[in-house]
Design a protein around this motif. Structure first.
Motif, PDB file in Angstrom:
ATOM      1  N   SER A   1      -4.621   5.379 -16.141  1.00 40.08           N
ATOM      2  CA  SER A   1      -3.973   6.505 -15.548  1.00 40.08           C
ATOM      3  C   SER A   1      -3.537   5.741 -14.134  1.00 40.08           C
ATOM      4  CB  SER A   1      -4.831   7.567 -14.988  1.00 40.08           C
ATOM      5  OG  SER A   1      -5.890   6.987 -14.181  1.00 40.08           O
ATOM      6  N   LEU A   2      -3.632   4.678 -13.848  1.00 45.11           N
ATOM      7  CA  LEU A   2      -3.264   3.687 -12.588  1.00 45.11           C
ATOM      8  C   LEU A   2      -2.106   2.710 -12.908  1.00 45.11           C
ATOM      9  CD1 LEU A   2      -6.541   2.763 -11.051  1.00 45.11           C
ATOM     10  CD2 LEU A   2      -5.513   4.754 -10.706  1.00 45.11           C
ATOM     11  N   LEU A   3      -1.716   2.855 -14.252  1.00 47.75           N
ATOM     12  CA  LEU A   3      -0.898   1.674 -14.555  1.00 47.75           C
ATOM     13  C   LEU A   3       0.621   2.419 -14.376  1.00 47.75           C
ATOM     14  CD1 LEU A   3      -2.112   0.305 -18.036  1.00 47.75           C
ATOM     15  CD2 LEU A   3      -2.409  -0.772 -15.597  1.00 47.75           C
ATOM     16  N   LEU A   4       1.592   1.589 -13.619  1.00 46.48           N
ATOM     17  CA  LEU A   4       2.918   1.861 -13.460  1.00 46.48           C
ATOM     18  C   LEU A   4       3.928   1.391 -14.680  1.00 46.48           C
ATOM     19  CD1 LEU A   4       3.060   1.335  -9.680  1.00 46.48           C
ATOM     20  CD2 LEU A   4       2.886   3.429 -10.748  1.00 46.48           C
ATOM     21  N   PRO A   5       5.048   2.154 -14.902  1.00 48.63           N
ATOM     22  CA  PRO A   5       5.890   1.579 -15.552  1.00 48.63           C
ATOM     23  C   PRO A   5       6.514   0.113 -15.499  1.00 48.63           C
ATOM     24  CG  PRO A   5       6.445   3.865 -15.270  1.00 48.63           C
ATOM     25  CD  PRO A   5       5.343   3.364 -14.355  1.00 48.63           C
ATOM     26  N   ARG A   6       6.520  -0.652 -16.439  1.00 48.24           N
ATOM     27  CA  ARG A   6       7.129  -2.022 -16.352  1.00 48.24           C
ATOM     28  C   ARG A   6       8.360  -1.826 -15.359  1.00 48.24           C
ATOM     29  NH1 ARG A   6       5.969  -6.564 -18.939  1.00 48.24           N
ATOM     30  NH2 ARG A   6       4.590  -5.333 -20.478  1.00 48.24           N
ATOM     31  N   GLY A   7       8.437  -2.987 -14.584  1.00 47.40           N
ATOM     32  CA  GLY A   7       9.954  -2.971 -13.542  1.00 47.40           C
ATOM     33  C   GLY A   7       9.428  -2.211 -12.304  1.00 47.40           C
ATOM     34  N   SER A   8       8.203  -1.376 -12.143  1.00 49.39           N
ATOM     35  CA  SER A   8       8.082  -0.698 -11.042  1.00 49.39           C
ATOM     36  C   SER A   8       7.780  -1.387  -9.532  1.00 49.39           C
ATOM     37  CB  SER A   8       7.031   0.255 -11.131  1.00 49.39           C
ATOM     38  OG  SER A   8       7.312   1.287 -12.221  1.00 49.39           O
TER      39      SER A   8
ATOM     40  N   LEU B   1       2.820  -2.203  -5.083  1.00 49.08           N
ATOM     41  CA  LEU B   1       2.401  -1.741  -6.359  1.00 49.08           C
ATOM     42  C   LEU B   1       3.207  -2.167  -7.215  1.00 49.08           C
ATOM     43  CD1 LEU B   1       0.788   1.661  -5.638  1.00 49.08           C
ATOM     44  CD2 LEU B   1      -0.470  -0.532  -5.163  1.00 49.08           C
ATOM     45  N   THR B   2       3.005  -3.129  -8.382  1.00 49.77           N
ATOM     46  CA  THR B   2       4.004  -3.234  -9.415  1.00 49.77           C
ATOM     47  C   THR B   2       3.178  -2.918 -10.701  1.00 49.77           C
ATOM     48  OG1 THR B   2       3.220  -5.356  -9.640  1.00 49.77           O
ATOM     49  CG2 THR B   2       5.037  -5.068  -8.348  1.00 49.77           C
ATOM     50  N   ALA B   3       3.910  -3.011 -11.801  1.00 56.09           N
ATOM     51  CA  ALA B   3       3.152  -2.370 -13.192  1.00 56.09           C
ATOM     52  C   ALA B   3       1.708  -3.282 -13.406  1.00 56.09           C
ATOM     53  CB  ALA B   3       3.896  -3.059 -14.323  1.00 56.09           C
ATOM     54  N   LEU B   4       1.569  -4.476 -12.971  1.00 58.86           N
ATOM     55  CA  LEU B   4       0.323  -5.273 -13.479  1.00 58.86           C
ATOM     56  C   LEU B   4      -0.614  -5.784 -11.992  1.00 58.86           C
ATOM     57  CD1 LEU B   4       1.266  -7.332 -16.765  1.00 58.86           C
ATOM     58  CD2 LEU B   4       0.133  -4.787 -16.146  1.00 58.86           C
ATOM     59  N   THR B   5       0.050  -5.552 -10.983  1.00 61.57           N
ATOM     60  CA  THR B   5      -0.571  -6.035  -9.824  1.00 61.57           C
ATOM     61  C   THR B   5      -0.514  -5.059  -8.471  1.00 61.57           C
ATOM     62  OG1 THR B   5       0.216  -8.184 -10.480  1.00 61.57           O
ATOM     63  CG2 THR B   5      -0.511  -7.917  -8.205  1.00 61.57           C
ATOM     64  N   TRP B   6      -1.515  -4.723  -7.792  1.00 61.85           N
ATOM     65  CA  TRP B   6      -1.676  -4.008  -6.785  1.00 61.85           C
ATOM     66  C   TRP B   6      -2.118  -5.156  -5.690  1.00 61.85           C
ATOM     67  CZ3 TRP B   6      -4.740   1.272  -7.284  1.00 61.85           C
ATOM     68  CH2 TRP B   6      -3.917   2.027  -8.169  1.00 61.85           C
ATOM     69  N   ARG B   7      -1.143  -5.370  -4.667  1.00 60.08           N
ATOM     70  CA  ARG B   7      -1.049  -6.342  -3.765  1.00 60.08           C
ATOM     71  C   ARG B   7      -1.376  -5.833  -2.271  1.00 60.08           C
ATOM     72  NH1 ARG B   7       2.390  -9.482  -5.413  1.00 60.08           N
ATOM     73  NH2 ARG B   7       0.907 -11.044  -6.592  1.00 60.08           N
ATOM     74  N   LEU B   8      -2.706  -6.298  -1.748  1.00 62.01           N
ATOM     75  CA  LEU B   8      -2.846  -6.097  -0.299  1.00 62.01           C
ATOM     76  C   LEU B   8      -2.284  -7.337   0.516  1.00 62.01           C
ATOM     77  CD1 LEU B   8      -4.205  -4.443   2.142  1.00 62.01           C
ATOM     78  CD2 LEU B   8      -6.426  -5.491   1.312  1.00 62.01           C
ATOM     79  N   LYS B   9      -1.256  -7.074   1.151  1.00 62.47           N
ATOM     80  CA  LYS B   9      -0.687  -8.258   1.675  1.00 62.47           C
ATOM     81  C   LYS B   9      -1.154  -8.323   3.093  1.00 62.47           C
ATOM     82  CE  LYS B   9       3.785  -7.337  -0.135  1.00 62.47           C
ATOM     83  NZ  LYS B   9       5.262  -7.018   0.129  1.00 62.47           N
ATOM     84  N   ARG B  10      -1.685  -7.346   3.754  1.00 61.59           N
ATOM     85  CA  ARG B  10      -2.277  -7.472   5.073  1.00 61.59           C
ATOM     86  C   ARG B  10      -3.115  -6.518   5.608  1.00 61.59           C
ATOM     87  NH1 ARG B  10      -0.351  -5.968  10.658  1.00 61.59           N
ATOM     88  NH2 ARG B  10       1.139  -4.723   9.670  1.00 61.59           N
ATOM     89  N   PHE B  11      -4.450  -6.678   5.970  1.00 55.99           N
ATOM     90  CA  PHE B  11      -5.277  -5.933   6.304  1.00 55.99           C
ATOM     91  C   PHE B  11      -6.344  -6.263   7.566  1.00 55.99           C
ATOM     92  CE2 PHE B  11      -9.653  -4.185   6.377  1.00 55.99           C
ATOM     93  CZ  PHE B  11      -9.870  -2.666   6.229  1.00 55.99           C
ATOM     94  N   ARG B  12      -6.103  -5.083   8.460  1.00 55.29           N
ATOM     95  CA  ARG B  12      -7.083  -5.446   9.649  1.00 55.29           C
ATOM     96  C   ARG B  12      -7.799  -4.167  10.115  1.00 55.29           C
ATOM     97  NH1 ARG B  12      -1.754  -5.645  12.659  1.00 55.29           N
ATOM     98  NH2 ARG B  12      -1.789  -3.991  13.983  1.00 55.29           N
ATOM     99  N   SER B  13      -9.006  -4.319  10.759  1.00 54.98           N
ATOM    100  CA  SER B  13      -9.730  -3.213  11.172  1.00 54.98           C
ATOM    101  C   SER B  13     -10.785  -3.801  12.337  1.00 54.98           C
ATOM    102  CB  SER B  13     -10.306  -2.572  10.165  1.00 54.98           C
ATOM    103  OG  SER B  13     -11.184  -3.407   9.498  1.00 54.98           O
TER     104      SER B  13
END
Length: 454
Positions: A165-172, A199-211
């Motif tokens: 259910s978390l997968l996005l269509p290809r090319g998203s 977020l892309t079809a096969l990769t969710w990327r966290l580019k930057r995080f700080r807290s």
């Protein structure tokens, strides 16, 4: 071609009034301009459209034009609003209010207010060509989210989420950014969160995080790699923890489910940098057997206070005087009661459900201690603790004489086995033997260097 200058439609769940131009009965093309309302409580109307997270109640209003061309492609231009939408996602209730605009190629959510599992957030969304999503075309969007306070689900929460259910269509591609004043997770709190990624079809990327957390900071980057062929995903994370309060860390994580080393035993600041990864299964449950980490740990202003394990080692020596006859157990116990040590740095790695500590040298004015070994996720431990003989003098000096510092750091070692809650102590003969070999090599190197000088 048929025109309806004035038309009103009222049916279960739908109300609309306006004008229809250019209706072609053969191709189905038309342009409809007017105002309408769609009621989501009419389940019969939407039965074929209900999917995970679909609104189960509430209504939507519309003011604008809708067009369908001869190829069956829809477009729209106008304003819309969502009112009291409610539903379920991941077996948790959600509700939403939203307003926005739509044009032939862009859906704009100017503002949304969403509550999921009693957690509120607000934000905006820009979605390119949203009506094409019905044909499986890629999703291209940007979303911004802010929450004042968010409570993460407890680890005991067994609600499952299907990985598919978390997968996005290809090319998203969805660009996102998140800000949060405060996030809670079972006794752990992080503040002033700023994060962004894609977020892309096969990769969710966290580019930057700080807290901010635990009196210090937590930052990093990472990604989720989906593997549809095996119905799992791999999470990679590169954290950077800086100057966090060590006892507060143990307190926040319930002493990491063990009782040997607890928050009240500790003082100091901890910094950690490294890489870790683990897998999700098909229900987005993490798999501990896949967890791996390689990190460098630094501790400053560190102290160990009233550690029962050290007291037990002194008691072990009292009961086994022949193991280390030159050591005064009372002197050992007194020195181990409070150890304020110099800044230390050590690599730590986790693999095969085990935490490996290669070698930590704890140097303090009271005494020097070495530590290495393995902690297993099931609670089993296999540590070796070394003490410098020159620091453990027999204060009586009546039978053995004075212990001189030979510069080679002669040590004796105690093995710490069993479990973290029920440790067992013994003389570590293997560590003693290896240390003697090392010292013998040092002596040979020293003699060789002396002869080479002459």
């Amino acid at each position: 071609r048929v025109d309806f200058p004035k038309l009103r439609i009222v049916s279960p769940g739908i109300k609309w009034s306006g004008a229809v131009e250019g209706f072609n009965p053969m191709s189905g093309s038309l342009i409809a301009t007017g105002k309408g309302q769609l009621d989501f409580e009419m389940q019969d109307l939407l039965q074929n459209e209900l999917v995970e997270g679909w609104p189960e109640s509430g209504w939507a209003t519309w003011d604008g034009a809708v067009e369908r061309n001869a190829r069956g492609i829809w477009s729209a231009n106008g304003s819309w609003a969502a009112h009291e939408w409610m539903g379920q996602w991941a077996k948790k209730p959600w509700k939403m209010e939203a307003t926005g605009l739509i044009s032939p190629h862009v859906l704009e959510v100017q503002k949304f207010d969403v509550t999921w599992n009693n957690n509120p957030c607000t934000g905006s969304l820009n979605w390119q060509d949203p009506l094409l999503y019905q044909t499986g075309d890629p999703i291209r969007a940007a979303i911004a989210i802010h929450t004042e306070e968010w409570q993460l689900p407890a680890s005991s929460d067994t609600s499952a989420i299907a990985l598919t259910s978390l997968l996005l269509p290809r090319g998203s591609e969805i660009q996102w950014n998140l800000t949060a004043d405060r996030v809670h997770s079972e006794g752990w709190t992080i503040d002033d969160v700023v994060a962004e990624g894609s977020l892309t079809a096969l990769t969710w990327r966290l580019k930057r995080f700080r807290s901010k957390t635990l009196g210090g900071t937590l930052a990093g980057d990472g990604q989720v790699l989906f593997l549809p062929a095996s119905n799992q995903a791999t999470i990679e994370w590169h954290p950077a923890i800086d100057n966090c309060d060590l006892p507060l860390l143990f307190q926040s994580f319930s002493n990491f489910n063990q009782s040997t080393l607890r928050s009240e035993h500790l003082q100091g600041k901890i910094s950690v940098s490294g890489s870790l990864k683990f897998d999700w299964n098909h229900t987005v449950a993490w798999q501990p057997q896949t967890f791996e980490m390689l990190a460098t740990v630094k501790i400053s202003n560190g102290e160990l206070r009233q550690l029962e394990a050290f007291e037990n080692m002194a008691n072990y020596l009292r009961e086994n005087r022949m193991m280390a006859p030159l050591v005064d157990p009372d002197d050992l116990a007194e020195r181990l009661a409070l150890i304020a040590f110099e800044p230390l740095e050590s690599p730590v790695y986790i693999s095969s459900q085990s935490v490996h500590v290669p070698d930590i040298q704890i140097r303090s004015s009271a005494m020097n201690i070495s530590l290495n070994g393995i902690y297993h996720f099931d609670g089993a431990i296999d540590y070796s603790v070394g003490f410098a003989m020159r620091d453990l003098r027999n204060s009586r000096e009546d039978k053995f004489g004075k212990i001189e510092d030979d510069g080679l750091g002669h040590q004796f070692f105690i093995a710490m086995g069993g479990t973290v809650d029920q440790p067992k102590y013994s003389w570590d003969r293997n560590a003693q033997r290896e240390h003697r070999k090392s010292n013998f090599q040092l002596e040979k190197d020293l003699l060789r260097s002396l002869f080479n000088r002459h």
